[in-house]
Design a protein around this motif. Structure first.
Motif, PDB file in Angstrom:
ATOM      1  N   ARG A  78       0.821  -1.199   0.000  1.00 55.74           N
ATOM      2  CA  ARG A  78       0.000   0.000   0.000  1.00 55.74           C
ATOM      3  C   ARG A  78       0.857   1.252   0.000  1.00 55.74           C
ATOM      4  O   ARG A  78       0.597   2.207  -0.738  1.00 55.74           O
ATOM      5  CB  ARG A  78      -0.902  -0.016   1.239  1.00 55.74           C
ATOM      6  N   PHE A  81     -22.812  27.028   1.500  1.00 56.86           N
ATOM      7  CA  PHE A  81     -21.565  26.268   1.570  1.00 56.86           C
ATOM      8  C   PHE A  81     -20.576  26.980   2.485  1.00 56.86           C
ATOM      9  O   PHE A  81     -20.412  28.191   2.424  1.00 56.86           O
ATOM     10  CB  PHE A  81     -20.961  26.115   0.175  1.00 56.86           C
ATOM     11  N   LEU A 103     -17.439  26.221   2.376  1.00 58.89           N
ATOM     12  CA  LEU A 103     -16.199  26.325   1.609  1.00 58.89           C
ATOM     13  C   LEU A 103     -16.425  27.311   0.479  1.00 58.89           C
ATOM     14  O   LEU A 103     -17.357  27.144  -0.311  1.00 58.89           O
ATOM     15  CB  LEU A 103     -15.818  24.956   1.038  1.00 58.89           C
ATOM     16  N   VAL A 130      -9.061  29.852   7.005  1.00 61.64           N
ATOM     17  CA  VAL A 130      -8.554  28.482   7.067  1.00 61.64           C
ATOM     18  C   VAL A 130      -8.580  27.919   5.644  1.00 61.64           C
ATOM     19  O   VAL A 130      -9.618  27.901   4.989  1.00 61.64           O
ATOM     20  CB  VAL A 130      -9.433  27.612   7.989  1.00 61.64           C
ATOM     21  N   ARG A 131      -7.407  27.474   5.208  1.00 62.22           N
ATOM     22  CA  ARG A 131      -7.247  27.077   3.809  1.00 62.22           C
ATOM     23  C   ARG A 131      -7.151  25.560   3.722  1.00 62.22           C
ATOM     24  O   ARG A 131      -6.575  24.914   4.603  1.00 62.22           O
ATOM     25  CB  ARG A 131      -5.940  27.695   3.311  1.00 62.22           C
ATOM     26  N   LEU A 132      -7.720  24.970   2.694  1.00 62.12           N
ATOM     27  CA  LEU A 132      -7.614  23.528   2.517  1.00 62.12           C
ATOM     28  C   LEU A 132      -6.296  23.170   1.837  1.00 62.12           C
ATOM     29  O   LEU A 132      -5.814  23.908   0.984  1.00 62.12           O
ATOM     30  CB  LEU A 132      -8.768  22.991   1.661  1.00 62.12           C
ATOM     31  N   ALA A 133      -5.758  22.023   2.208  1.00 62.21           N
ATOM     32  CA  ALA A 133      -4.508  21.575   1.590  1.00 62.21           C
ATOM     33  C   ALA A 133      -4.772  20.953   0.225  1.00 62.21           C
ATOM     34  O   ALA A 133      -3.940  21.037  -0.670  1.00 62.21           O
ATOM     35  CB  ALA A 133      -3.810  20.568   2.504  1.00 62.21           C
ATOM     36  N   ASN A 134      -5.932  20.312   0.070  1.00 64.61           N
ATOM     37  CA  ASN A 134      -6.227  19.643  -1.202  1.00 64.61           C
ATOM     38  C   ASN A 134      -7.633  19.962  -1.670  1.00 64.61           C
ATOM     39  O   ASN A 134      -8.496  19.092  -1.765  1.00 64.61           O
ATOM     40  CB  ASN A 134      -6.057  18.121  -1.039  1.00 64.61           C
ATOM     41  N   LEU A 162     -10.971  20.816  -3.818  1.00 65.87           N
ATOM     42  CA  LEU A 162     -11.514  20.310  -5.081  1.00 65.87           C
ATOM     43  C   LEU A 162     -11.341  21.352  -6.172  1.00 65.87           C
ATOM     44  O   LEU A 162     -11.084  21.023  -7.320  1.00 65.87           O
ATOM     45  CB  LEU A 162     -13.013  20.059  -4.912  1.00 65.87           C
ATOM     46  N   TYR A 181      -8.046  25.807  16.140  1.00 66.87           N
ATOM     47  CA  TYR A 181      -9.097  26.330  15.283  1.00 66.87           C
ATOM     48  C   TYR A 181     -10.285  26.730  16.133  1.00 66.87           C
ATOM     49  O   TYR A 181     -10.529  26.152  17.185  1.00 66.87           O
ATOM     50  CB  TYR A 181      -9.509  25.280  14.249  1.00 66.87           C
ATOM     51  N   ARG A 219      -9.848   4.226   4.400  1.00 66.42           N
ATOM     52  CA  ARG A 219      -9.702   5.678   4.281  1.00 66.42           C
ATOM     53  C   ARG A 219      -9.935   6.140   2.845  1.00 66.42           C
ATOM     54  O   ARG A 219     -10.379   7.262   2.619  1.00 66.42           O
ATOM     55  CB  ARG A 219      -8.309   6.114   4.723  1.00 66.42           C
ATOM     56  N   ASP A 220      -9.634   5.259   1.893  1.00 66.43           N
ATOM     57  CA  ASP A 220      -9.814   5.621   0.479  1.00 66.43           C
ATOM     58  C   ASP A 220     -11.263   5.916   0.145  1.00 66.43           C
ATOM     59  O   ASP A 220     -11.559   6.724  -0.731  1.00 66.43           O
ATOM     60  CB  ASP A 220      -9.363   4.465  -0.437  1.00 66.43           C
ATOM     61  N   THR A 221     -12.177   5.213   0.836  1.00 65.41           N
ATOM     62  CA  THR A 221     -13.583   5.359   0.487  1.00 65.41           C
ATOM     63  C   THR A 221     -14.151   6.672   1.016  1.00 65.41           C
ATOM     64  O   THR A 221     -15.269   7.031   0.700  1.00 65.41           O
ATOM     65  CB  THR A 221     -14.420   4.202   1.057  1.00 65.41           C
ATOM     66  N   THR A 260     -11.014  12.607   1.550  1.00 65.65           N
ATOM     67  CA  THR A 260     -10.889  13.558   2.640  1.00 65.65           C
ATOM     68  C   THR A 260     -10.359  14.904   2.172  1.00 65.65           C
ATOM     69  O   THR A 260      -9.467  14.958   1.337  1.00 65.65           O
ATOM     70  CB  THR A 260      -9.924  12.981   3.695  1.00 65.65           C
ATOM     71  N   LEU A 261     -10.926  15.965   2.724  1.00 66.19           N
ATOM     72  CA  LEU A 261     -10.388  17.302   2.511  1.00 66.19           C
ATOM     73  C   LEU A 261      -9.490  17.622   3.704  1.00 66.19           C
ATOM     74  O   LEU A 261      -9.944  17.612   4.847  1.00 66.19           O
ATOM     75  CB  LEU A 261     -11.521  18.320   2.405  1.00 66.19           C
ATOM     76  N   TYR A 262      -8.226  17.877   3.425  1.00 59.80           N
ATOM     77  CA  TYR A 262      -7.278  18.136   4.502  1.00 59.80           C
ATOM     78  C   TYR A 262      -7.087  19.626   4.703  1.00 59.80           C
ATOM     79  O   TYR A 262      -7.177  20.412   3.770  1.00 59.80           O
ATOM     80  CB  TYR A 262      -5.938  17.470   4.189  1.00 59.80           C
ATOM     81  N   VAL A 263      -6.825  19.983   5.963  1.00 60.25           N
ATOM     82  CA  VAL A 263      -6.578  21.387   6.269  1.00 60.25           C
ATOM     83  C   VAL A 263      -5.078  21.613   6.348  1.00 60.25           C
ATOM     84  O   VAL A 263      -4.481  22.188   5.451  1.00 60.25           O
ATOM     85  CB  VAL A 263      -7.280  21.800   7.577  1.00 60.25           C
ATOM     86  N   TYR A 302      -4.828  17.943  10.713  1.00 61.84           N
ATOM     87  CA  TYR A 302      -6.214  18.402  10.728  1.00 61.84           C
ATOM     88  C   TYR A 302      -6.889  18.265   9.376  1.00 61.84           C
ATOM     89  O   TYR A 302      -6.266  18.416   8.330  1.00 61.84           O
ATOM     90  CB  TYR A 302      -6.296  19.836  11.254  1.00 61.84           C
ATOM     91  N   LEU A 312     -11.179  18.179   7.451  1.00 62.02           N
ATOM     92  CA  LEU A 312     -12.613  18.418   7.642  1.00 62.02           C
ATOM     93  C   LEU A 312     -13.245  17.056   7.880  1.00 62.02           C
ATOM     94  O   LEU A 312     -13.069  16.140   7.070  1.00 62.02           O
ATOM     95  CB  LEU A 312     -13.210  19.088   6.405  1.00 62.02           C
ATOM     96  N   TYR A 357     -17.854  16.658   5.455  1.00 61.39           N
ATOM     97  CA  TYR A 357     -17.271  17.061   4.178  1.00 61.39           C
ATOM     98  C   TYR A 357     -16.618  15.864   3.483  1.00 61.39           C
ATOM     99  O   TYR A 357     -16.005  15.003   4.142  1.00 61.39           O
ATOM    100  CB  TYR A 357     -16.192  18.124   4.407  1.00 61.39           C
ATOM    101  N   ARG A 393     -14.375  14.987  -0.359  1.00 61.47           N
ATOM    102  CA  ARG A 393     -13.803  15.573  -1.566  1.00 61.47           C
ATOM    103  C   ARG A 393     -14.509  14.978  -2.780  1.00 61.47           C
ATOM    104  O   ARG A 393     -13.914  14.234  -3.560  1.00 61.47           O
ATOM    105  CB  ARG A 393     -12.301  15.277  -1.598  1.00 61.47           C
ATOM    106  N   ASP A 394     -15.795  15.283  -2.914  1.00 64.78           N
ATOM    107  CA  ASP A 394     -16.599  14.752  -4.015  1.00 64.78           C
ATOM    108  C   ASP A 394     -16.995  15.887  -4.945  1.00 64.78           C
ATOM    109  O   ASP A 394     -17.415  16.943  -4.491  1.00 64.78           O
ATOM    110  CB  ASP A 394     -17.897  14.116  -3.480  1.00 64.78           C
ATOM    111  N   PHE A 453     -19.801  18.431  -1.638  1.00 68.46           N
ATOM    112  CA  PHE A 453     -18.614  18.327  -0.774  1.00 68.46           C
ATOM    113  C   PHE A 453     -18.959  18.656   0.673  1.00 68.46           C
ATOM    114  O   PHE A 453     -18.212  18.352   1.573  1.00 68.46           O
ATOM    115  CB  PHE A 453     -17.446  19.181  -1.299  1.00 68.46           C
TER     116      PHE A 453
END
Ligand SMILES: [Zn+2]
Lengths: 679, 363
Positions: A232, A400, A402, A417-421, A423, A469, B176-178, B181-184, B188, B190, B218, B220-221, B229
């Motif tokens: 993995r 929303f 976000l 607060v900003r998201l790292a990833n 959409l 936070y 976790r894949d399913t 996730t939105l990461y801060v 941390y 969401l 939340y 990540r969709d 989302f």
């Protein structure tokens, strides 16, 4: 996953038609979404949960069926026709890292002829959703579908020294994988190497220049077991997700590598010819015994709430491949099979019993309970806010949380607060304010022809950084357009600042408060500088509100003023809801006195109110501004104000002398503010 | 003799000496009063009548009081007093009735002018609507409150520990894949579900526990008609010394019957969640076709709604409960989805646009 009914039925005699089989599998945990007949084949579309790699293939599903219907499962065995020449003399296998590779079984087949697969195989693969490549590659794919075990075929002549060494990658090593990408290897990656270099990323993908080619004649078939976590990690680091990694990272079957290699060798001989060399190469340095688990009838009942007959427990577990030893006192020692890495504890065994006994066979019951139920801490206050806002004509919205950074920017002094990833950029920061979402909703409505908009939202806003936070709750109001529907019965009038202020006052009035005052320090530049206010309760800001800055309205091309309010609920809730308090209503009528005043422009109402309040006249029940006059007889720089005072003393009539004396004090106090009585 | 003259004299002066005479005298008064009342033509005339007969100083009946009653011989005094009061009361009542008759006439004419077209629509003060998600949250809370469930809350910006690790999903766990996730930042993220509230609650409280935790979550969709989302979930769990799988079934069966109606059937299918064991998907019989099969249920007759199961004992390790003593169940599901099914809303995006044409339907 696509399952062929005919393929499943090769391994177990199922006393049910396909539709019934689909229903029964679903109720046992292999969720079959649909049954379709394609080219004469019944195809079941099934979802298998991530914990059950053993059931992600036809043989595994056949095993489930054997437990469901209590029928024998055909053992998975193959004895390929071998030549006399021993495989071990031709190729060698060595595991340098037994922690990450517990077993490596291999078969050597010489003299194969790579070409198209026979029609029966092509058909079966395609019905199961796999495209045919060539006969050798197809055999490995066939095994994956049938048994769920990922095999890999090497061109033996491309392996330096005809050696297989399973080891970690080395810093600086590079290798091109089948997809044509060159990968940098590290000690984090388990690789399959030959005598010189890595030839495959173990359990993930083979190398570009060691795989089967059209001219391949000699094949080394790999059937190994790799440590799930390592696979993995490697797959994620390389951003790869393959059929092989999918299986290995969920836990493959350590016990099936040999049978898998044998079956594949047999199939290759059948579809591609060649000679299967004598003997399976089976390097198995680290057997991993599975500890036996204690299963107690009492525990089964404690968790499930209903007795499952012991005979049924044994029957279910045996059919699933578990070995059992009963101690006769309602306990068993249970040995889980090698393909069930997910079963490690008693509770895991209980689940197996429950799901095959059938969830539907457990009765419904309500548990006994004694105790109290509490609502969320601010439930009552929140409900009061919602109901009041509704009564004032505001509909509840949810927007929303976000939003885009450019939407957040005008409403926050600090970084949101900003998201790292995220959409998208449009949803990349947490809202620092309730306002942008409300403005979006106002815009949505105005753009769709709704002129009167009144919305409220209760929700969190977000602030903070690096583990600290905050998520304070806010009530937001947004209003624009006509106060009431019209114009049939009344002349239409648009919401203005004082309509909003009245609404804010009505909401604040729900809460207990010593002193509430309003001033012009809204303290936010998205408000109209002259039409915004702040409300403070006992000295603490609890709300700000007003007209949206005309510049911001213009940016959105709004022609009508838009009013917004923000109420800080965490602070407001500290005050608690106001509790009604009864005071007897006086039977003696109150005395009104009106004063016609000339007030300098610089003196705001709030100063008049406080000055009057400071007089401390207990009998002064109310002071109202009744009318404001500008221009005409009133000189510029001043305004005319008609002030109404109401005097009352419970249960007692007031004398003219008293009222006159208070009036005189009141006038004196106002004169100190530069206010004069009008002639 | 005119009434005015009669009342100025005493009984003696009028030659009345017995009760029959007195009665005759008062009969005369009564007749006169009725005649005058019948002749009244206006409210003014009514007032004049009142002054003439009932006036406190000059009234005819006051005079009768002074001249007939006061000097009356003791033998007649009672009879005179009684009849005088009777006549007085009758005069007052008849006058009042006559005045009402007179008023009615002029009022009818006056009010006819004020007639409105009452079939025109009323002037309605706008009333705001509750958001459908709020309606569902409120209702879910009420149903579970009635079963003894308290309400707990947790942060939306959550730590990896509460969202995953303490829920038996260590790093690298395939489950976790399913949950895209939105990461801060750092540890941390969401929260991807409301299940972290389970851990937070168990950390601070001891069993017996019955808790639900509605809230925002939340994933990540990419947004479409069924994905957002941001959406809402409700988590619920019970931990005690006597909680079984049968209780889980009964609890959710009760909930869905209360929420969607008595006719609704529930179905539990084996599934997998890292934080429950045994785990189940909970389906309800399709509320659109009653299980016959339709487009909404993809012809299956069932609609998948909740995930549930017995709390995995691994979780008790994180919160230091004795897994030999306690057992529990947990469940969770989408509030937006409950609302969409309840109201037949086809697009989840409608819930978050603030469109009043949509919202106002939920008054
Ligand atoms: Zn349906």
């Amino acid at each position: 996953m696509r399952l062929l009914s005919s393929w499943i039925r090769e391994f177990v005699d199922i006393p049910a038609d396909d539709r019934q089989l689909a229903a029964d599998l679903t109720m046992a945990g292999v969720a079959v979404d649909s049954v379709a007949v394609e080219q004469g084949q019944a195809v079941l579309e099934a979802d298998v949960t991530t914990n059950r790699p053993d059931a992600m293939n036809h043989y595994g599903v056949a095993r489930e069926a054997s437990a469901i219907y209590d029928r024998d499962l055909k053992p998975y065995r193959a004895s390929p026709v071998e030549s006399a020449r021993p495989a071990l003399g031709v190729a060698s296998v060595e595991i340098a890292d037994p922690d990450l590779c517990a077993r490596y079984s291999a078969r050597v087949i010489l003299g194969v002829k790579v070409g198209p697969s026979p029609e029966w195989m092509v058909k079966r693969l395609e019905a199961a959703g796999t495209r045919s490549i060539n006969n050798v590659a197809d055999v490995t794919n066939y095994l994956l579908l049938e048994l769920g075990h990922p095999l890999h075929a090497f061109d033996l002549d491309l392996l330096a020294g005809r050696r297989i060494i399973v080891r970690r990658g080395r810093a600086g090593e590079r290798m091109a994988t089948l997809d044509g990408v060159v990968r940098e290897l590290t000690a984090q990656n388990l690789v399959i190497a030959d005598g010189e270099r890595p030839v495959a990323i173990a359990g993930v993908m083979g190398g570009l220049d060691s795989g089967i080619r059209d001219q391949t004649t000699n094949v080394l078939l790999e059937s190994a077991w790799f440590e799930p976590r390592s696979i993995r990690g490697t797959a994620r680091r390389f951003g790869m997700h393959t059929d092989a990694s999918h299986r290995f990272e969920r836990g493959a079957d350590l016990g099936i590598t040999a049978a898998g290699a044998d079956r594949a060798a047999e199939l290759i001989r059948e579809v591609a010819g060649g000679e299967v060399l004598c003997g399976l190469i089976d390097v198995f340095p680290a057997p991993r015994p599975r500890p036996a688990l204690l299963l107690r009838q009492t525990e089964l009942e404690r968790i499930l709430g209903e007795r499952v007959p012991p005979e049924r427990v044994e029957q279910i577990l045996r059919r699933l491949g578990f070995r059992l030893a009963a101690d006769g006192a309602g306990q068993w020692m249970v040995e889980p099979p090698s393909f069930r890495l997910d079963v490690e504890r008693e509770i895991d065994v209980i689940e197996e019993v429950a799901r095959l006994f059938g969830y539907q066979r457990f009765p419904t019951r309500l548990p006994q309970w004694s105790g109290v139920a509490r609502r969320a801490p601010h439930w009552h206050a929140e409900r009061a806010l919602r109901e009041t806002a509704r009564a004032l004509g505001y509909s509840q919205t949810i927007s929303f949380t976000l939003i885009a950074p450019r939407q957040a920017e005008p409403f926050s002094l600090t970084d949101p607060v900003r998201l790292a990833n995220p959409l998208s950029e449009e949803a990349s920061v947490m809202r620092p304010s309730i306002v942008p979402g409300l403005l979006n909703a106002v815009e949505w409505n105005l753009n769709r022809g709704t002129r009167a908009v009144r919305l409220f939202e209760i929700g969190k806003v977000y602030a903070g950084a690096s583990g600290r936070y905050e998520e304070p709750s806010i009530l937001g109001l947004a209003a624009t357009g006509p106060v009431q529907e019209g114009p049939l019965h009344a002349a239409p009038r648009d919401m203005d600042f004082f309509d909003l202020k009245g609404d804010v006052e009505a909401v604040l009035d729900l809460f207990q408060c010593g002193r509430l005052y309003f001033d012009a320090n809204a303290g936010a530049d998205y408000y109209h500088p002259g039409r915004a206010a702040r409300a403070a309760m006992d000295g603490e800001t609890v709300a700000r509100f007003g007209q949206l800055h005309p510049r911001m309205a213009a940016e959105r091309k709004w022609r009508q003023p838009v009013l917004i309010a923000e109420l800080y609920l965490d602070r407001l809730f500290c005050h608690g809801l106001r509790r009604p308090k009864y005071e007897p209503v006086s039977r003696v009528p109150a005395v009104d006195r009106d004063f016609s005043l000339v007030v300098p422009d610089a003196v705001a109402w709030e100063r008049i109110e406080s000055a009057v309040g400071r007089l401390g006249i207990q009998e002064l029940a109310a002071v109202h501004p009744v009318e404001i006059l500008r221009g005409g007889p009133v000189a510029a720089g001043s305004y005319g104000l008609l002030l109404r005072t109401v005097f009352q003393r419970p249960g007692q009539t007031l004398s003219d002398t008293e009222v006159n004396e208070w009036s005189a004090r009141l006038i004196a106090a106002l004169q100190e503010l530069g206010i004069a009585l009008r002639a | 003799m005119k009434v005015e003259e009669q009342v100025r004299q005493t009984l003696e002066g009028l030659g009345v000496g017995d009760e029959a005479g007195v009665a005759g005298l008062f009969d005369g008064l009564r007749t006169q009063i009725e005649r005058e009342l019948a002749g009244l033509a206006s409210a003014d005339a009514g007032e004049q009548f009142r002054i003439r007969w009932l006036g406190r100083k000059q009234g005819l009946l006051t005079a009768a009081n002074d001249n007939w009653l006061k000097p009356a011989p003791p033998a007649l005094k009672r009879a005179v007093g009684r009849l005088l009061n009777e006549v007085k009361r009758q005069a007052e009542q008849s006058l009042e009735a006559r005045r009402r008759e007179l008023d009615a006439g002029s009022e009818t004419a006056r009010l006819a002018v004020q007639r409105l077209d009452v079939t025109l629509p009323g002037l309605r003060r706008p009333i705001g609507a509750r958001h459908p998600v709020q309606i569902v949250i409120d209702e879910v809370q009420e149903i579970f409150l009635s079963m003894g469930y308290s309400v707990e809350e947790g942060p939306e910006i959550e730590s990896d520990y509460y969202n995953f690790e303490a829920l038996n999903m260590p790093r690298e766990h395939p489950a976790r894949d399913t949950q895209a996730t939105l990461y801060v930042a750092g540890d941390y993220l969401l929260r991807t579900h409301t299940s972290p509230v389970q851990i937070r609650t168990m950390e601070k409280m001891q069993p017996p526990l019955r808790v639900i935790a509605p809230g925002r979550v939340y994933r990540r969709d990419n947004p479409d008609a069924t994905h957002s989302f941001m959406f809402h979930q409700v988590e619920g769990f019970a931990v005690d010394t006597n909680i079984t799988f049968c209780d889980l079934k009964g609890t959710l069966d009760y909930f869905f019957k209360r929420f969607y109606g008595e006719q609704v059937q529930t179905r539990f299918r084996p599934s997998f969640f890292p934080f429950t064991e045994p785990s189940a998907e909970v389906d309800i019989s399709c509320i659109f076709c009653s299980g016959a099969g339709c487009r909404k249920c993809k012809q299956s007759g069932w609609i998948e709604l909740f995930g549930a199961g017995m709390i995995d004992p691994a979780l008790y390790g994180f919160v230091k409960y004795d897994e030999r003593k306690y057992s529990g169940f947990a469940f969770g599901g989408g509030i937006d989805r409950l609302a969409m099914l309840r109201y037949g809303i086809e697009d989840i995006q409608l819930l978050f646009q603030g469109d009043l044409r949509f919202l106002q339907q939920f008054r």
